[in-house]
Design a protein around this motif. Structure first.
Motif: not given
Length: 199
Positions: A45-72
């Protein structure tokens, strides 16, 4: 055309590559799974303000491997339940490397093999990267996932590129890292090379 932006590992430069493609070719952008903040969508969004950006497929708060964030975070999603947006000019940026777990059973490359689209494989130069690149290319080839090109991020290392290209027969495109101020200047040659691939 839908294209995966996959990487040989976390921090290979997938989001920089995505930004260069969005800015130069007008692709829409979708992050398959985001783990932690700031998000890659924020960077696009910052570098390409004209780009159409879709909502993330899955948004996790945990900065780790997704399978760990999913469990936490007590989430029950399954990797293959993540639907791709309805766009025919879409970049799908993956999380981490090809074998990054998305849930308890499936990895990024499993998702790519199930919902097949070609990929730009992103890597950067460091000691040991040749091994990681060759393993990643072999894994994609075994699953019949088309590799549009290997995008090498950072200052070009001609000897490394020559070895990889001769060994794998995969086209290599170089892309220096950039800022919002010099994106188009730094990606000029990259744009010319990618145009040949996409046409």
């Amino acid at each position: 055309m839908k294209i995966y932006i996959s990487g040989i590992h976390t921090d290979a430069g997938k989001t920089h590559c995505s930004a260069a493609l969005c800015a130069n070719f007008g692709f829409d952008y979708f992050k398959l799974i985001q783990a932690g903040e700031p998000t890659d969508s924020d960077f696009i969004r910052k570098l390409c303000p004209k780009t159409r950006i879709f909502k993330e497929g899955m948004l996790l708060k945990t900065p780790a491997s997704p399978h760990l964030g999913r469990k936490k975070e007590n989430l029950n999603y399954k990797a293959f339940d993540i639907a791709l947006p309805k766009s025919e000019h879409l970049l799908i940026e993956s999380a981490g490397g090809l074998f990054t777990p998305l849930d308890d059973e499936k990895t990024v490359i499993d998702y790519m093999a199930r919902f097949k689209h070609p990929t730009f494989l992103v890597a950067k130069y460091y000691l040991g990267s040749i091994n990681h690149i060759l393993l990643s290319i072999e894994a994609l080839k075994q699953r019949n996932i088309e590799i549009l090109a290997l995008v090498m991020m950072g200052e070009k290392d001609l000897l490394q590129d020559e070895f990889i290209q001769n060994y794998t027969k995969v086209k290599i495109v170089n892309l220096p890292f950039f800022t919002a101020q010099n994106l188009f200047a730094q990606s000029k040659i990259f744009k010319e090379e990618v145009e040949k691939i996409l046409t």
